[in-house]
Design an enzyme around this catalytic site. Structure first.
Site, PDB file in Angstrom:
ATOM      1  N   GLU A   8      -4.408  -8.769   3.346  1.00 16.76           N
ATOM      2  CA  GLU A   8      -5.041  -8.505   4.638  1.00 16.76           C
ATOM      3  C   GLU A   8      -6.231  -9.403   4.951  1.00 16.76           C
ATOM      4  OE1 GLU A   8      -3.907  -6.148   2.614  1.00 16.76           O
ATOM      5  OE2 GLU A   8      -3.130  -4.433   3.707  1.00 16.76           O
ATOM      6  N   GLU A  15       0.827  -1.218   0.000  1.00 10.97           N
ATOM      7  CA  GLU A  15       0.000   0.000   0.000  1.00 10.97           C
ATOM      8  C   GLU A  15       0.860   1.267   0.000  1.00 10.97           C
ATOM      9  OE1 GLU A  15      -4.003  -0.652   2.182  1.00 10.97           O
ATOM     10  OE2 GLU A  15      -2.591  -2.058   3.075  1.00 10.97           O
TER      11      GLU A  15
HETATM   12  C1  LIG Z   1      -3.191  -2.533   7.137  1.00  9.77           C
HETATM   13  C2  LIG Z   1      -2.073  -3.427   6.850  1.00  9.77           C
HETATM   14  C3  LIG Z   1      -2.179  -4.752   7.104  1.00  9.77           C
HETATM   15  C4  LIG Z   1      -1.081  -5.668   6.778  1.00  9.77           C
HETATM   16  O1  LIG Z   1      -0.046  -5.306   6.274  1.00  9.77           O
HETATM   17  S1  LIG Z   1      -1.381  -7.317   7.159  1.00  9.77           S
HETATM   18  C5  LIG Z   1       0.145  -8.133   6.850  1.00  9.77           C
HETATM   19  C6  LIG Z   1       0.394  -8.416   5.398  1.00  9.77           C
HETATM   20  N1  LIG Z   1       1.584  -9.210   5.265  1.00  9.77           N
HETATM   21  C7  LIG Z   1       1.592 -10.518   4.971  1.00  9.77           C
HETATM   22  O2  LIG Z   1       0.564 -11.144   4.753  1.00  9.77           O
HETATM   23  C8  LIG Z   1       2.926 -11.210   4.940  1.00  9.77           C
HETATM   24  C9  LIG Z   1       2.933 -12.437   5.796  1.00  9.77           C
HETATM   25  N2  LIG Z   1       4.249 -13.058   5.801  1.00  9.77           N
HETATM   26  C10 LIG Z   1       4.639 -13.935   4.853  1.00  9.77           C
HETATM   27  O3  LIG Z   1       3.915 -14.338   3.988  1.00  9.77           O
HETATM   28  C11 LIG Z   1       6.051 -14.419   4.921  1.00  9.77           C
HETATM   29  O4  LIG Z   1       6.552 -14.131   6.189  1.00  9.77           O
HETATM   30  C12 LIG Z   1       6.979 -13.779   3.871  1.00  9.77           C
HETATM   31  C13 LIG Z   1       6.629 -14.350   2.485  1.00  9.77           C
HETATM   32  C14 LIG Z   1       6.840 -12.272   3.860  1.00  9.77           C
HETATM   33  C15 LIG Z   1       8.447 -14.135   4.203  1.00  9.77           C
HETATM   34  O5  LIG Z   1       8.598 -15.502   4.293  1.00  9.77           O
HETATM   35  P1  LIG Z   1       9.942 -16.108   4.960  1.00  9.77           P
HETATM   36  O6  LIG Z   1      11.110 -15.427   4.362  1.00  9.77           O
HETATM   37  O7  LIG Z   1       9.836 -17.595   4.827  1.00  9.77           O
HETATM   38  O8  LIG Z   1       9.919 -15.656   6.472  1.00  9.77           O
HETATM   39  P2  LIG Z   1       8.956 -16.189   7.632  1.00  9.77           P
HETATM   40  O9  LIG Z   1       9.659 -17.295   8.341  1.00  9.77           O
HETATM   41  O10 LIG Z   1       7.601 -16.439   7.101  1.00  9.77           O
HETATM   42  O11 LIG Z   1       8.883 -14.886   8.549  1.00  9.77           O
HETATM   43  C16 LIG Z   1       9.987 -14.454   9.324  1.00  9.77           C
HETATM   44  C17 LIG Z   1       9.451 -14.051  10.679  1.00  9.77           C
HETATM   45  O12 LIG Z   1       8.534 -12.954  10.522  1.00  9.77           O
HETATM   46  C18 LIG Z   1       7.282 -13.292  11.076  1.00  9.77           C
HETATM   47  N3  LIG Z   1       6.277 -12.600  10.271  1.00  9.77           N
HETATM   48  C19 LIG Z   1       6.111 -12.683   8.936  1.00  9.77           C
HETATM   49  N4  LIG Z   1       5.170 -11.848   8.537  1.00  9.77           N
HETATM   50  C20 LIG Z   1       4.716 -11.212   9.646  1.00  9.77           C
HETATM   51  C21 LIG Z   1       3.745 -10.203   9.866  1.00  9.77           C
HETATM   52  N5  LIG Z   1       3.049  -9.643   8.848  1.00  9.77           N
HETATM   53  N6  LIG Z   1       3.558  -9.789  11.131  1.00  9.77           N
HETATM   54  C22 LIG Z   1       4.273 -10.304  12.168  1.00  9.77           C
HETATM   55  N7  LIG Z   1       5.220 -11.251  11.993  1.00  9.77           N
HETATM   56  C23 LIG Z   1       5.430 -11.701  10.756  1.00  9.77           C
HETATM   57  C24 LIG Z   1       7.201 -14.805  10.982  1.00  9.77           C
HETATM   58  O13 LIG Z   1       6.287 -15.327  11.895  1.00  9.77           O
HETATM   59  C25 LIG Z   1       8.625 -15.170  11.315  1.00  9.77           C
HETATM   60  O14 LIG Z   1       8.791 -15.067  12.707  1.00  9.77           O
HETATM   61  P3  LIG Z   1       9.819 -16.029  13.468  1.00  9.77           P
HETATM   62  O15 LIG Z   1      11.166 -15.774  12.892  1.00  9.77           O
HETATM   63  O16 LIG Z   1       9.673 -15.671  14.901  1.00  9.77           O
HETATM   64  O17 LIG Z   1       9.349 -17.400  13.162  1.00  9.77           O
END
Ligand SMILES: C/C=C/C(=O)SCCNC(=O)CCNC(=O)[C@H](O)C(C)(C)COP(=O)(O)OP(=O)(O)OC[C@H]1O[C@@H](n2cnc3c(N)ncnc32)[C@H](O)[C@@H]1OP(=O)(O)O
Length: 669
Positions: A136, A116
């Site tokens: 989201e 966004e």
């Molecule tokens: C108004 C706005 C609303 C929003 O923005 S809602 C959020 C939108 N975002 C998403 O949907 C992204 C969700 N995350 C993912 O799909 C994946 O991640 C990624 C593809 C971005 C990266 O994947 P990979 O490289 O395999 O990393 P990993 O192991 O999934 O994540 C690393 C650490 O980051 C934490 N994490 C990932 N996304 C979020 C998030 N959006 N909020 C809080 N934590 C998050 C995980 O759990 C993990 O944590 P740990 O290392 O402790 O296992």
């Protein structure tokens, strides 16, 4: 203590200010990051040397979006005004309305709030492999930084609705194809290309576009309304229990009908309300629960690294063996399948090829997959395997013999695994010196759950290796002792069978009730799945004594109980609870026996294998929200009325009387 700035500003000789979002590993947008971004933009706007601005994320990751852990509890968006501030004051009135052009340089993930921010920039340059999506809705909320207004104006309503309502992720190349990004650049040229584009905008050789006010890609109002109404029908049909997709469509419509600024306000208010909903909390619980199945306290946090597993031996040629071999080939492992005789081997190889063909691969992919398979009649090739899966039907003596042979022919590092749910893994390895490298795996097909069975001897290294294998196979691993998934699935079916006192409308009504609750699989369909998982027979499953008692008790209730009840007379809620509370009870037995590490593992298993609605947080989480007291008292009442099948287990009784959480497990693993 000074707070470390989470965006950095560097002004180049060309007059382009590069703002780097720096909140590793994913550059998530915490409140602090947003405040820091705001001050970096303000600084760039005030600086006379700056002609244009490029925003990007550190370490090749634009931004994973908002930190979802803060939804529902943080100060971040506590008040509507604060959401309005983020979406309107910051993203719209500062960033998009900036008097210097802003370009987003996107590499890696750009999800949710991350995308966004990029949508509010005046252009977007992406790498072909970057990942973009407004995801989201998968957390029970809606895009809240203007995405509901800007995406339709950039890519048109149908594509925007598809992306938003399905939380669909697209790569940079596809994003370029749909005009979501303006140009592509390789990672090492990304910043240069984005800087050039930003300067071109400032020199008016490229258009300066505020996507919020674009209308050229929006459908005319009448057509837009038709598209939105069709989307509403689809959302109601696919997820009748969820309101946030409908709210999202309303918010999009508001922007189209009353103007984008009104849309932004409606979006901000809706986000504020939805983020506090049970649906949002449950979906966020499942998001982390899924990731946590790969984390095992005392094992994966000890610094052990997964070893290479590339070559897998499969011992056997029956149904389980061929399905196992297929699953490994699809995970890109080399598979050596061993059978005892030529005819069985030929039949097994043909079966695997047929399995592969059923995955509708293109010819080249099918040929490549088939080339990973080799059939053998002796152990010669087993001297190079990293993992062997024993998948034969037979006595414990036969299996002991096989594991003895494996110890002789396989390399020292090789892991030995049995895929049989009915066999005692400690006995299997009793005659070997390899107990430490023996474990079990249960493919809970057709679901992608992979149970990894620990024994008291299994090395932690072996568990770490198997978790990595599961990841490579795109499976959801659950570390268990014994059998877990099959037990909860079986009780789901058994409960429905018990309730099926009479034929006819009872079954249909029960199916309707469970579908209305949100179950993805009917309890009667589950019966076939369970039979498949335990290969043909309920009776061969190794289930807990309590569960076995329940099976007996349940059967007797169905057939003999004088208190037999008619399904038609029960309320929908009664039916739902009488089917699902015994499953909760079984989950409690499993936790009581310490067969899982975490309650949330059962939540994931229930969602993935049983089709339990993720928006209810999974079986145990849902039970926890209802309270063990309520569930226990209902089961006690039915147990008195209808028989032992409903008898609450000691764990549930204890939780009910102490008022403790069902989510805490004392694992014996
Ligand atoms: C108004 C706005 C609303 C929003 O923005 S809602 C959020 C939108 N975002 C998403 O949907 C992204 C969700 N995350 C993912 O799909 C994946 O991640 C990624 C593809 C971005 C990266 O994947 P990979 O490289 O395999 O990393 P990993 O192991 O999934 O994540 C690393 C650490 O980051 C934490 N994490 C990932 N996304 C979020 C998030 N959006 N909020 C809080 N934590 C998050 C995980 O759990 C993990 O944590 P740990 O290392 O402790 O296992």
């Amino acid at each position: 203590m000074a707070i470390k700035p989470q965006t950095q500003l560097v002004v180049g000789d060309d007059g382009v200010a590069i703002i780097t979002i720096n909140n590793p590993p994913l550059n998530l947008l915490s409140f602090e990051v947003m405040i820091s971004l705001k001050s970096s933009i303000e600084e760039a706007l005030l600086c006379h040397e700056v002609k244009a601005i490029v925003v990007h994320g550190s370490r090749g990751k634009f931004s994973g979006g908002a930190d979802v852990t803060v939804f529902g509890k943080s100060h971040m968006v506590k008040k509507q005004k604060e959401i309005g501030f983020l979406s309107i004051d910051l993203i719209t009135d500062l960033l998009e309305a900036s008097r210097k052009p802003l370009v987003a340089a996107i590499d890696g993930p750009a999800f949710g709030g991350g995308l966004e921010i990029a949508l509010a920039c005046h252009a977007r340059i992406a790498t072909p492999t970057s990942q973009l999506g407004l995801t989201e809705l998968q957390y029970g909320i809606i895009p809240g930084f203007g995405g509901t207004q800007r995406l339709p104006r950039l890519v048109g309503l149908p594509k925007a609705l598809e992306m938003i309502l399905m939380s669909k992720r697209v790569n940079g190349k596809d994003a370029f194809g749909m005009s979501l990004v303006d140009d592509l650049a390789p990672a090492d040229e990304l910043i240069t290309s984005a800087s050039r584009w930003a300067l071109d905008i400032s020199h008016a050789t490229k258009p300066w576009i505020a996507s919020l006010y674009r209308t050229d890609r929006l459908q005319p109002l009448k057509e837009a309304r038709l598209i939105l109404n069709t989307a509403r029908v689809g959302a109601r049909k696919h997820n009748p229990n969820l309101i946030h997709p409908l709210v999202c469509i309303d918010v999009i419509e508001e922007g189209i009908v009353s103007g984008p600024r009104n849309g932004l306000w409606k979006e901000a208010a809706a986000l504020n309300e939805l983020r506090q909903s049970e649906t949002c909390k449950s979906l966020i619980h499942i998001f982390f629960a899924r990731r946590n199945t790969f984390k095992i306290s005392g094992i994966t946090d000890t610094g052990l690294q997964p070893r290479k597993v590339e070559r897998v031996g499969v011992f056997g040629g029956g149904l389980i063996a061929t399905a196992t071999a297929t699953a490994f080939i699809l995970g890109n492992f080399h598979v050596i399948l061993k059978e005892d005789n030529h005819n069985s081997l030929v039949a097994a190889l043909a079966e695997i090829k047929a399995n592969l063909q059923s995955h509708y691969m293109v010819k080249e992919k099918l040929e490549k997959a088939s080339s990973l398979l080799k059939g053998v009649l002796d152990y010669d090739s087993f001297k190079h395997v990293d993992l062997v899966v024993e998948a034969v039907e037979g006595s414990i003596q036969l299996k002991q013999q096989i594991f003895g042979d494996l110890e002789l022919y396989c390399p020292q590092h090789c892991i030995f695994v049995s895929s049989s749910p009915t066999v005692d893994l400690n006995l299997i390895g009793e005659r070997t010196k390899s107990q430490f490298r023996i474990a079990g795996v249960h493919f809970c097909s057709p679901s992608p759950v992979l149970e990894i069975v620990n024994t008291e001897w299994t090395w932690h290294q072996v568990i770490v290796d198997l978790l990595h294998v599961a990841k490579k196979m795109k499976k959801t691993p659950i570390l268990v002792s014994g059998v877990v998934v099959n037990r909860i699935c079986a009780v789901y079916s058994q409960a429905a069978v018990c309730l099926l006192a009479k034929q006819g409308q009872g079954k249909h009504r029960m199916e309707q009730v469970m579908e209305k609750f949100g179950m993805g699989i009917s309890p009667f369909r589950m019966m076939d799945v369970v039979a498949g998982m335990s290969k043909g027979s309920f009776k061969t499953m190794r289930v807990s004594t309590l569960s076995q008692n329940k099976q007996d008790a349940g059967n007797s209730t169905c057939k003999d109980s004088p208190n037999d009840f008619k399904v038609a007379k029960l309320s929908e809620e009664d039916i739902m609870e009488m089917i699902l509370f015994p499953v909760v009870n079984e989950a409690c037995c499993i936790m009581e026996e310490g067969r899982v590490m975490k309650a949330s593992d059962i939540d994931v298993a229930s969602v993935v294998a049983m089709g339990f609605p993720a928006y209810r947080g999974g079986l145990v989480y849902w039970a926890h929200t209802l309270g063990s007291k309520y569930i226990c008292s209902r089961l006690e009442t039915w147990s008195n009325q209808y028989g032992r099948f409903f008898n609450p287990c000691a764990y549930l009784r204890k939780n009910s009387s102490l008022g403790t959480s069902l989510m805490q497990v004392k694992s014996h693993l």
